[in-house]
Design a protein around this motif. Structure first.
Motif, PDB file in Angstrom:
ATOM      1  N   TYR A 334      35.839  61.883  42.895  1.00 25.55           N
ATOM      2  CA  TYR A 334      37.171  61.322  42.640  1.00 25.55           C
ATOM      3  C   TYR A 334      37.824  61.904  41.387  1.00 25.55           C
ATOM      4  O   TYR A 334      38.894  61.462  40.982  1.00 25.55           O
ATOM      5  CB  TYR A 334      37.066  59.795  42.523  1.00 25.55           C
ATOM      6  CG  TYR A 334      36.519  59.182  43.793  1.00 25.55           C
ATOM      7  CD1 TYR A 334      37.324  59.038  44.922  1.00 25.55           C
ATOM      8  CD2 TYR A 334      35.178  58.789  43.893  1.00 25.55           C
ATOM      9  CE1 TYR A 334      36.826  58.513  46.098  1.00 25.55           C
ATOM     10  CE2 TYR A 334      34.667  58.253  45.065  1.00 25.55           C
ATOM     11  CZ  TYR A 334      35.495  58.127  46.161  1.00 25.55           C
ATOM     12  OH  TYR A 334      34.999  57.610  47.344  1.00 25.55           O
ATOM     13  N   LYS A 372      43.529  54.967  30.817  1.00 26.85           N
ATOM     14  CA  LYS A 372      44.056  56.172  31.475  1.00 26.85           C
ATOM     15  C   LYS A 372      43.696  57.425  30.687  1.00 26.85           C
ATOM     16  O   LYS A 372      44.186  58.511  30.990  1.00 26.85           O
ATOM     17  CB  LYS A 372      45.578  56.060  31.619  1.00 26.85           C
ATOM     18  CG  LYS A 372      46.007  54.899  32.515  1.00 26.85           C
ATOM     19  CD  LYS A 372      47.505  54.806  32.639  1.00 26.85           C
ATOM     20  CE  LYS A 372      47.886  53.618  33.529  1.00 26.85           C
ATOM     21  NZ  LYS A 372      49.355  53.448  33.642  1.00 26.85           N
ATOM     22  N   GLY A 377      42.563  57.072  34.708  1.00 26.72           N
ATOM     23  CA  GLY A 377      43.500  56.386  35.610  1.00 26.72           C
ATOM     24  C   GLY A 377      43.563  57.079  36.964  1.00 26.72           C
ATOM     25  O   GLY A 377      43.649  56.426  38.013  1.00 26.72           O
ATOM     26  N   ASP A 378      43.528  58.416  36.972  1.00 24.07           N
ATOM     27  CA  ASP A 378      43.576  59.165  38.233  1.00 24.07           C
ATOM     28  C   ASP A 378      42.296  58.934  39.050  1.00 24.07           C
ATOM     29  O   ASP A 378      42.345  58.838  40.276  1.00 24.07           O
ATOM     30  CB  ASP A 378      43.744  60.656  37.936  1.00 24.07           C
ATOM     31  CG  ASP A 378      45.109  60.972  37.336  1.00 24.07           C
ATOM     32  OD1 ASP A 378      46.062  60.213  37.610  1.00 24.07           O
ATOM     33  OD2 ASP A 378      45.211  61.959  36.573  1.00 24.07           O
ATOM     34  N   ARG A 380      40.401  56.275  38.940  1.00 27.45           N
ATOM     35  CA  ARG A 380      40.471  54.900  39.454  1.00 27.45           C
ATOM     36  C   ARG A 380      41.408  54.832  40.666  1.00 27.45           C
ATOM     37  O   ARG A 380      41.100  54.178  41.672  1.00 27.45           O
ATOM     38  CB  ARG A 380      40.949  53.969  38.328  1.00 27.45           C
ATOM     39  CG  ARG A 380      40.734  52.501  38.598  1.00 27.45           C
ATOM     40  CD  ARG A 380      40.943  51.671  37.348  1.00 27.45           C
ATOM     41  NE  ARG A 380      42.175  51.986  36.667  1.00 27.45           N
ATOM     42  CZ  ARG A 380      42.255  52.505  35.444  1.00 27.45           C
ATOM     43  NH1 ARG A 380      41.160  52.745  34.759  1.00 27.45           N
ATOM     44  NH2 ARG A 380      43.419  52.800  34.888  1.00 27.45           N
ATOM     45  N   ARG A 381      42.552  55.512  40.579  1.00 23.37           N
ATOM     46  CA  ARG A 381      43.491  55.538  41.711  1.00 23.37           C
ATOM     47  C   ARG A 381      42.824  56.134  42.952  1.00 23.37           C
ATOM     48  O   ARG A 381      42.932  55.568  44.051  1.00 23.37           O
ATOM     49  CB  ARG A 381      44.729  56.369  41.329  1.00 23.37           C
ATOM     50  CG  ARG A 381      45.692  56.590  42.495  1.00 23.37           C
ATOM     51  CD  ARG A 381      46.768  57.613  42.161  1.00 23.37           C
ATOM     52  NE  ARG A 381      46.211  58.884  41.710  1.00 23.37           N
ATOM     53  CZ  ARG A 381      45.619  59.773  42.524  1.00 23.37           C
ATOM     54  NH1 ARG A 381      45.525  59.521  43.827  1.00 23.37           N
ATOM     55  NH2 ARG A 381      45.120  60.901  42.052  1.00 23.37           N
ATOM     56  N   VAL A 384      40.390  53.662  44.545  1.00 22.42           N
ATOM     57  CA  VAL A 384      41.048  52.546  45.235  1.00 22.42           C
ATOM     58  C   VAL A 384      41.710  53.037  46.525  1.00 22.42           C
ATOM     59  O   VAL A 384      41.604  52.399  47.580  1.00 22.42           O
ATOM     60  CB  VAL A 384      42.089  51.879  44.312  1.00 22.42           C
ATOM     61  CG1 VAL A 384      42.869  50.805  45.069  1.00 22.42           C
ATOM     62  CG2 VAL A 384      41.415  51.274  43.086  1.00 22.42           C
ATOM     63  N   GLU A 385      42.375  54.195  46.454  1.00 18.22           N
ATOM     64  CA  GLU A 385      43.031  54.753  47.648  1.00 18.22           C
ATOM     65  C   GLU A 385      42.010  55.045  48.748  1.00 18.22           C
ATOM     66  O   GLU A 385      42.309  54.954  49.930  1.00 18.22           O
ATOM     67  CB  GLU A 385      43.775  56.042  47.278  1.00 18.22           C
ATOM     68  CG  GLU A 385      44.973  55.858  46.355  1.00 18.22           C
ATOM     69  CD  GLU A 385      46.254  55.510  47.113  1.00 18.22           C
ATOM     70  OE1 GLU A 385      46.145  55.134  48.290  1.00 18.22           O
ATOM     71  OE2 GLU A 385      47.335  55.598  46.489  1.00 18.22           O
ATOM     72  N   LEU A 490      48.756  47.160  44.282  1.00 16.67           N
ATOM     73  CA  LEU A 490      47.974  47.883  43.277  1.00 16.67           C
ATOM     74  C   LEU A 490      48.701  49.162  42.865  1.00 16.67           C
ATOM     75  O   LEU A 490      48.660  49.564  41.700  1.00 16.67           O
ATOM     76  CB  LEU A 490      46.586  48.213  43.822  1.00 16.67           C
ATOM     77  CG  LEU A 490      45.704  46.999  44.156  1.00 16.67           C
ATOM     78  CD1 LEU A 490      44.389  47.450  44.789  1.00 16.67           C
ATOM     79  CD2 LEU A 490      45.410  46.194  42.900  1.00 16.67           C
ATOM     80  N   ARG A 491      49.363  49.793  43.818  1.00 21.63           N
ATOM     81  CA  ARG A 491      50.155  50.992  43.491  1.00 21.63           C
ATOM     82  C   ARG A 491      51.269  50.629  42.518  1.00 21.63           C
ATOM     83  O   ARG A 491      51.543  51.370  41.564  1.00 21.63           O
ATOM     84  CB  ARG A 491      50.741  51.588  44.765  1.00 21.63           C
ATOM     85  CG  ARG A 491      49.705  52.220  45.687  1.00 21.63           C
ATOM     86  CD  ARG A 491      50.389  52.985  46.824  1.00 21.63           C
ATOM     87  NE  ARG A 491      49.423  53.583  47.731  1.00 21.63           N
ATOM     88  CZ  ARG A 491      49.301  53.248  49.015  1.00 21.63           C
ATOM     89  NH1 ARG A 491      50.090  52.324  49.546  1.00 21.63           N
ATOM     90  NH2 ARG A 491      48.395  53.844  49.773  1.00 21.63           N
ATOM     91  N   ASP A 494      50.167  50.604  39.118  1.00 22.75           N
ATOM     92  CA  ASP A 494      49.560  51.862  38.681  1.00 22.75           C
ATOM     93  C   ASP A 494      48.035  51.785  38.661  1.00 22.75           C
ATOM     94  O   ASP A 494      47.386  52.361  37.796  1.00 22.75           O
ATOM     95  CB  ASP A 494      50.094  52.250  37.290  1.00 22.75           C
ATOM     96  CG  ASP A 494      50.001  53.751  37.064  1.00 22.75           C
ATOM     97  OD1 ASP A 494      49.765  54.484  38.040  1.00 22.75           O
ATOM     98  OD2 ASP A 494      50.137  54.176  35.905  1.00 22.75           O
ATOM     99  N   PHE A 495      47.470  51.023  39.590  1.00 25.31           N
ATOM    100  CA  PHE A 495      46.025  50.930  39.806  1.00 25.31           C
ATOM    101  C   PHE A 495      45.256  50.380  38.598  1.00 25.31           C
ATOM    102  O   PHE A 495      44.083  50.681  38.418  1.00 25.31           O
ATOM    103  CB  PHE A 495      45.451  52.287  40.230  1.00 25.31           C
ATOM    104  CG  PHE A 495      46.028  52.769  41.520  1.00 25.31           C
ATOM    105  CD1 PHE A 495      45.541  52.322  42.731  1.00 25.31           C
ATOM    106  CD2 PHE A 495      47.112  53.657  41.526  1.00 25.31           C
ATOM    107  CE1 PHE A 495      46.092  52.740  43.924  1.00 25.31           C
ATOM    108  CE2 PHE A 495      47.672  54.075  42.719  1.00 25.31           C
ATOM    109  CZ  PHE A 495      47.171  53.616  43.915  1.00 25.31           C
TER     110      PHE A 495
END
Length: 549
Positions: A334, A372, A377-378, A380-381, A384-385, A490-491, A494-495
């Motif tokens: 990820y 982040k 942060g990326d 984590r996004r 979740v995605e 969540l989006r 910003d997650f």
């Protein structure tokens, strides 16, 4: 007058004995070394006590009419010469989950030498030999696992004898059940280790973000992950092995065979790795902890392992994890974790170990839910995605004795909402639980989660997962406590995965007999005007009296 009944002596508290043991070693060893010295002796006393208990049960079974006679094929009493052999039959102990201790290595031998009732060799030599003998007789303990430093001369014989006699006052709960099998899942070695870690943390430097996992947090992880018989359980930062002890207990209390759980662990600290071996040995848990202490990132001892359950409390926020050497590692599905913080390296390392439908529970610092920095942060996004995150739990403060860093729990599920049996539905949803207001103070500085609270948190998660069974109803959001949040929301945030952001505020309790707001305002207004009138009247009286002077 009848003689006064003698008051029965109460067993001395374990912490009191451990504190006194540190007192004895003060001046001989550095504070950071106390636990190494004491843990080995506690281990020896504990396993000897369990064996003595089992031995007494076997002796009872060998008496006329005893239950063991039929099992061994005797008609009537066994030959007198056979009894000692039977009582030293290692299989009768290990088969019941009891650790076998050879005669010359038992606590009673060490204690007799400490009392001065045996001649040479020295007490230190007797203890070191006992440790060596135990390792030889028990293949689950690798050579060098048990401490053999008691004859080094660093602690003189008098002090060592005093320490042995002091630790002889330790009392343990019964370790053998009526069925002859080992009972109880107390994480004794973990408790002793935690005590010394907490009492002497400053002397030890309290470095590396390594903190003992509180029992109620371990219990919550296991209650939510629900390990089962036949599964592979991994803890890549296993510390003293307390997670495995509780996982085994869960399987056993839910009707499974605790012996049919494959346990894999890894620990980089030599002392803690040895401790884990001792801890698991006294609980009769066969575990693969690797060839030796090793770093999970750079020397994975279970490279090909795919686990059904992963649970861990890795060191919080460590910056010297060697991330600069692992930039292109296959585990970073990820995103490459930042060099300055290993939190998302741990999460992805554990996710890389998933068997199909695997699940994980991870203790991390709260910053992991919102940071982040360095691309966190990326990462984590992306997680979740990909529907990897199932549930987030914000824990109350003061649960950890040796740190005030606020912590949270991450629960991950491979194949969530698709092929996962753990969370078969809930695709595109994450459950948030805010437990920050839960817990009671067990001491001035330590908070614990109660049995009821553990049940409430785990129960909400079970209901959300759609588990059917006694005591589990349909899931409902509870303002201020839990809420199932869709991916689109969540989006919008910003997650950021902080539960407090999503669960809202708890509804205030409504008193049906309470006064209506409008009526309360009217009543208080009337009272206020009355006070104004009274004040004016009193002012007039005072003025009149002053005018007469």
């Amino acid at each position: 007058m009848p003689p006064r009944k003698k008051k029965e002596a109460q067993p001395e508290d374990m912490k009191s004995i451990l504190w006194k043991s540190a007192d004895k070693l003060r001046g001989s060893l550095d504070a950071a070394e106390y636990k190494h010295f004491v843990l080995g002796l506690v281990f020896l006393k504990y396993v000897s006590a369990a064996m003595e208990e089992k031995r007494a049960q076997l002796e009872e079974g060998l008496r006329p009419g005893g239950w063991l006679l039929t099992d061994l094929g005797f008609e009537g009493e066994p030959p007198a010469t056979a009894v000692p052999q039977i009582l030293e039959d290692r299989e009768l102990y290990t088969g019941a989950g009891i650790f076998y201790v050879p005669p010359t290595a038992r606590w009673e031998v060490v204690l007799e030498r400490a009392k001065g009732t045996l001649d040479d060799p020295t007490l230190g030599k007797v203890i070191d030999t006992a440790m060596e003998t135990i390792e030889k007789f028990n293949t689950s303990l690798k050579k060098g696992t048990l401490p053999q430093q008691y004859n080094s001369g660093r602690v003189d014989e008098t002090t060592l004898a005093g320490l042995v006699k002091l630790l002889d006052r330790l009392t343990f709960q019964a370790q053998v059940g009526e069925d002859g099998q080992r009972v109880g899942a107390r994480d004794l070695m973990g408790e002793v280790y935690e005590y010394f870690l907490a009492q002497f943390a400053l002397q030890e430097g309290r470095k590396g973000g390594e903190y003992f996992t509180p029992p109620s947090v371990v219990r919550l992880l296991v209650e939510m992950l629900e390990p089962k018989e036949g599964e592979r359980v991994l803890d890549p930062a296993c510390g003293s092995g307390g997670m495995f002890v509780q996982a085994e207990k869960f399987v056993e209390t839910h009707g499974g065979d605790r012996m049919n759980v494959a346990v894999y662990g890894q620990e980089r600290n030599l002392t803690t790795w040895r401790l884990a071996h001792m801890n698991l040995a006294i609980h009769g848990i066969e575990a693969d902890l690797g060839e030796g202490p090793a770093d999970s990132f750079r020397d994975d001892q279970h490279g090909d392992l795919k686990a059904d359950v992963v649970l861990a409390n890795p060191p919080f926020n460590i910056s010297d994890w060697g991330g600069e050497l692992l930039g292109l590692d296959d585990r970073w599905t990820y995103g490459t974790p930042p060099v300055g913080n290993a939190n998302f390296a741990w999460i992805q390392h554990m996710a890389s170990k998933f068997a199909p439908g695997g699940r994980a529970g991870i203790v991390l610092a709260n910053g992991s839910m919102s940071s982040k920095l360095g691309g966190e942060g990326d990462i984590r996004r992306a997680m979740v995605e990909d529907d990897l995150v199932a549930c987030m739990v914000a824990l109350p403060g003061q649960l950890f004795r040796s740190t005030q860093i606020p912590a949270c729990l991450w629960f991950l599920g491979e194949g969530k909402g698709r092929h996962s049996k753990w969370v078969p539905e809930r695709k595109g949803e994450v459950l948030f639980i805010d437990a920050r207001e839960l817990g009671v103070m067990a001491s001035r500085t330590e908070r614990v989660l109660t049995e009821e609270e553990l049940g409430r948190i785990a129960g909400a998660f079970r209901a959300w997962r759609g588990v059917e069974g006694e005591g589990v109803g349909p899931y409902e959001d509870v303002p201020g406590f839990c809420r199932s949040v869709p991916l689109d929301e969540l989006r919008e945030h910003d997650f950021v995965l902080t539960p407090g952001r999503y669960v809202g505020v708890a509804e205030a309790d409504v008193d049906p007999d309470a006064e209506l707001a409008e009526e309360r305002v009217a009543r208080l207004t009337k009272e206020l005007f009355g006070l104004f009138e009274e004040s004016g009247r009193m002012e007039a009286v005072v003025r009149e009296q002053l005018g007469r002077l």
